[in-house]
Design an enzyme around this catalytic site. Sequence first.
Site, mmCIF file in Angstrom:
data_model
loop_
_atom_site.group_PDB
_atom_site.id
_atom_site.type_symbol
_atom_site.label_atom_id
_atom_site.label_comp_id
_atom_site.label_asym_id
_atom_site.label_seq_id
_atom_site.Cartn_x
_atom_site.Cartn_y
_atom_site.Cartn_z
ATOM 1 N N SER A 22 -2.163 -3.812 -3.217
ATOM 2 C CA SER A 22 -1.606 -2.541 -2.763
ATOM 3 C C SER A 22 -2.718 -1.508 -2.622
ATOM 4 C CB SER A 22 -0.570 -2.051 -3.788
ATOM 5 O OG SER A 22 -0.003 -0.832 -3.364
ATOM 6 N N SER B 178 0.844 -1.188 0.000
ATOM 7 C CA SER B 178 0.000 0.000 0.000
ATOM 8 C C SER B 178 0.879 1.237 0.000
ATOM 9 C CB SER B 178 -0.902 0.085 1.247
ATOM 10 O OG SER B 178 -1.909 -0.886 1.208
ATOM 11 N N GLU C 50 -3.835 1.890 -2.447
ATOM 12 C CA GLU C 50 -3.224 3.162 -2.815
ATOM 13 C C GLU C 50 -4.299 4.242 -2.740
ATOM 14 O OE1 GLU C 50 -0.766 2.670 -6.335
ATOM 15 O OE2 GLU C 50 0.207 0.929 -5.429
#
Lengths: 368, 368, 368, 368
Positions: free
Chosen positions: B271, B233, B273
Amino acid sequence: MGLTVKLFNDVSEGVKGAKNLITDVNGVLVGQTTVDDGDVHSGVTAIWPHQRGLFKNKVPAASYVINGFGKSVGLVQIDELGTIETPLVLTNTFGVGTATNALTKLMLASNPEIGDTTSTVNPIVAECNDGDVSNIRKMRLTEADVNAALNSASDHFAEGAIGAGRGMMCYDLKGGIGSASRIVRIDDHSYTIGALVMSNYGFLQDLVVNGQPIGKPLAALLAADKHKEEKGSIITVLATDAPLNSRQLKRIAKRATVGINRTGGFIGNGSGEIVFAFSTTNLVQHFAKQNVETVQRLNDNVIDTFFRATAAVVDESVLSSLVHAESIVDRKGRLRFSFVDAAKELVRRQPEYSDMVNQVFTELGVIK
Amino acid sequence: MGLTVKLFNDVSEGVKGAKNLITDVNGVLVGQTTVDDGDVHSGVTAIWPHQRGLFKNKVPAASYVINGFGKSVGLVQIDELGTIETPLVLTNTFGVGTATNALTKLMLASNPEIGDTTSTVNPIVAECNDGDVSNIRKMRLTEADVNAALNSASDHFAEGAIGAGRGMMCYDLKGGIGSASRIVRIDDHSYTIGALVMSNYGFLQDLVVNGQPIGKPLAALLAADKHKEEKGSIITVLATDAPLNSRQLKRIAKRATVGINRTGGFIGNGSGEIVFAFSTTNLVQHFAKQNVETVQRLNDNVIDTFFRATAAVVDESVLSSLVHAESIVDRKGRLRFSFVDAAKELVRRQPEYSDMVNQVFTELGVIK
Amino acid sequence: MGLTVKLFNDVSEGVKGAKNLITDVNGVLVGQTTVDDGDVHSGVTAIWPHQRGLFKNKVPAASYVINGFGKSVGLVQIDELGTIETPLVLTNTFGVGTATNALTKLMLASNPEIGDTTSTVNPIVAECNDGDVSNIRKMRLTEADVNAALNSASDHFAEGAIGAGRGMMCYDLKGGIGSASRIVRIDDHSYTIGALVMSNYGFLQDLVVNGQPIGKPLAALLAADKHKEEKGSIITVLATDAPLNSRQLKRIAKRATVGINRTGGFIGNGSGEIVFAFSTTNLVQHFAKQNVETVQRLNDNVIDTFFRATAAVVDESVLSSLVHAESIVDRKGRLRFSFVDAAKELVRRQPEYSDMVNQVFTELGVIK
Amino acid sequence: MGLTVKLFNDVSEGVKGAKNLITDVNGVLVGQTTVDDGDVHSGVTAIWPHQRGLFKNKVPAASYVINGFGKSVGLVQIDELGTIETPLVLTNTFGVGTATNALTKLMLASNPEIGDTTSTVNPIVAECNDGDVSNIRKMRLTEADVNAALNSASDHFAEGAIGAGRGMMCYDLKGGIGSASRIVRIDDHSYTIGALVMSNYGFLQDLVVNGQPIGKPLAALLAADKHKEEKGSIITVLATDAPLNSRQLKRIAKRATVGINRTGGFIGNGSGEIVFAFSTTNLVQHFAKQNVETVQRLNDNVIDTFFRATAAVVDESVLSSLVHAESIVDRKGRLRFSFVDAAKELVRRQPEYSDMVNQVFTELGVIK
């Protein structure tokens, strides 16, 4: 003009504009072309946010997709930039290409910079499928038809089975163009918010008018199809002179769904329900003299007043489209009843409904 | 402070703020708590948009989800109202509940009206999973840790493996907190835009620094997992004093992805984001004296300058987090290399990479 | 066919399809019409997902708007229903209306039910503004031009300044059509993912090729405008035969931005960046025999392989469009350099760049 | 159990599930904790989609934000991955942090892999502000309260002023928890769709029950504030065993707004209106044995049946919450009327309303 009676359970303050039309918003004009040609019953309705050079003086705007079974164009750029820079053209589904071309040419003619020394232009065209009534496969609409609507814009215009609404069906009854407006008061200032709908959605058995489930007997009478593949849609255009920015206009647009569903809609799978909202205040200049300028901003704390007015004007616009529309013979020669004619037929055939119909007719101003 | 060197292929004008930190935006403060306790290596990083009563003077704001494999809270209301009304707290994934409680209590303490005579409050808490390094299952973070970060806010702060970044890994190297700023000039006015990232994303073999594919030899050296389940992340916070509204701030936020991916990211499935962006100009009052007020509005025609600066500050913040982070021993006793230590080890073991490493070290300011 | 060399820092597994074109996805065909007529240099590129009756056998699909300064049509319904039911037509901005009409007529001709016994059809038309090179105000494109592209579809097609890409400029160099493909392996099964881009975005000084900042000397050489009003855009079409549903295809589409920006893009304000993604597996029947049917579903745990391949094919497609495009004389008689010609001119005028150019040319396969 | 009468203008087929509760969907369980402690009147309502290991067997899911003035957590990841992997916990606004902690610990206890060898977990917590009735500033809710609700889940549960609904007010009357279900028939298969709402929205003067504008006299009687700052909200949870994917579940979720507004709502600025929808079919495995698996897919052509049922179960759930709630003394010692008590008081004070009230009571099953 719009309905002259008080809306049932009006959630707004209930103060209508002078004409009770979207054109009560100062500067907004509407023009229409109706095309009846053999089995084609269609047309164009054009809305000008203002006529002081739209490309150079864009209106803050938003669109909102209630249900995206639709082919309206221009939404991508509205969402990104928060502006509308052309008139909005409403027409039938297969008229979108032609309307796009006509609108583009109009903008090119009045703005020699477009596509030469500056960027391109984003035409706004919205549609419903009037193929139930009109032979849509003929793609009969011409650029001249679009231009005629654009060039005839006025602050007075007719509602019902006219313009782009010519072939539209609402709750399996004749629908089309409807409009309404409200005055909203913030502090010591009055603003106007107006709606124009092109109504082409709904199933007859679901129709509720002023709390009366009149759709059920009408559906039985007309043998309306309970399980038809809905090919409907409703386009809503909201205009205001209040200083709402694009985020706030999107919030307003979202509330159109309240008005649309008050009569019994449930946002059907096949119903393209698209809303456009713009403000005629805080215009955005294409060739800005100042890169940072001063504008007005409304605090969201008082936006409920606009939400209430939006629900009311959309609800009333749908009803107005039903009340103003006339019965029509469709592309296959079948008579398609207006709400008024259908209800009269109901009373004639089933007199037990005369009280319900009388009450509804009185409340809607059909009987004065 | 941020990197002292010129960013490789800086797409901005390249003018850095005085500290090259997000706190170059006037009023923005950052406080951090680092927790090292047995196999826990975690912490809190708090960002104050300003300290003049955030709840009563909200900052225009937006959030943008690049990839939503994440548990950050507060986005729903930012999207609707376009404001942030609390400090932003960054921490590890399982610290979100505790941070939410601490932040709520802080706001309640300083605003007796909340939840009594006025509405509630929307705490902003963002997270990455530092479970690779830290024992996240212990849920070790306390409200006191959160308060310590909030109460220690300053316009100077350290970067690297500190605060919420303590246990974060970026490109399988030690990541964490990084920051940078740029000066943007519009007409005759200067604005500042700053970024702070918590970097915890990426695969080592993909890492490209200043055009050099240094990740490949590093991945071979460290036997980095090419097909690991990314638990990464990256949280990005953008601050500016330019008069950008929430629509424009969302556009800015969207450009963070350019900066994030310049080093070789590809927005992995795992991830999370998330980007937050706020402006310290045109504050929105909770108890508005005027419902319609005057604000400044930037024309989108000149927004590219901000887009360029955003790409640059986010790219540079990621690099700064890598450069500033130190090697650390993780929860299982393994040494987790910093970028600098890993590159040095690469040269020691494979001297053929000494030119590449020297060039990169020089360009990043590791070697002066 | 696409580039024959290995992509620099390819984040995918690096296995290309047989032709390294979007048509490596079985069933996908591409047809193009190029129009050179006086100061008009434009055209049409059409992509067929398959040719087994698109309206009756829709492809699962998604669109994603990276930046919405664009006029592409059809996105609203893709978002709602997750399908594409026509070929995709790419053209210039003011050709959208005509392409919409041509595409609608094509669908009507092959589907007599449309607009009669069943619903309407949703044409997909995407555009970039080629007005820098071509006289876009003439609206020269005809329905015959669109039909010619649609009818000439093949699994082999040319790249560069051809079809809809004829007048497009990418990083101020000649851009246009580019394509690439990758093989993705999940368990014991191979899938193909392909991209086709129409490249018309970017500023020359930002261009980075294979880690080399070659844009800066090229911009100085060609005196490229650092602060031009970008009128660019990039349209990306992604095709796969993997069983991705519309949610997953939207995730894939979002990763196009990684590939687009690898060469130095920053998602400029005026750059309409729109992505379409479809799968040729799990087709959706218009007249379904069974309302509940059995389909394949990919677990998102392994979707990174597709994300990596997407970043790679889009990056490579942009490069391929630059490498394949030829120099052209624009509507004002100015020579507009291709990447290859510009780099050669750079070496001729500034021999100190011959190493950089030679390296880049070798890596791109310009020199073999 | 839910209402035993037929819903007025039920747009669904009207076939209720056995209990007329969300738990008619096989496997769905609901548990509640009610907290009355001094001036605190609050609680927790927990919904289990199934109890066969939610983290390892995630339910396809979607969320939809009707109006984002709310602090619910978990939506970001639902939107990205289209799954829910924990029970859904409903509580008051300031209980979100504590509920998040409790839910996280529950998941950690039953899944030793989380945060160690695999990713983290995404707790779903939704909230309304019960601060009108309960002293929300005390943050009285404990993790034990949350656990008690989670651990007491059953397929039978009470509605009204109970659990998280303890302190909620709907149309200025006592609201809370309401539920309903419908059977939907596709081909020869029956599916169930159920709703559970936590109702805390609306203005009394707008309330319309079964077409009767009963809100206006009630508002006059109770001197309800026409212009209060709405601190409301409504959380809707929809469950089905039909094979709807996340895109389709989002479409379903969007139709909750139809049901919510049938009684007179207009989506007020301060009303956080969030919808969650999940399917117990086509579960998504966390540790997938096969990366490509076979699932069922419903054709959107028949989704209207679910849209109709959604509108109906949400409308009926709101009414059921009003009918089942009891009057309560709020945190300031004021009696807050239930709908039933208020209507009785109206008849006592203004007998001219006895016909309206009798009709409504009969139709709602209050009088049998």
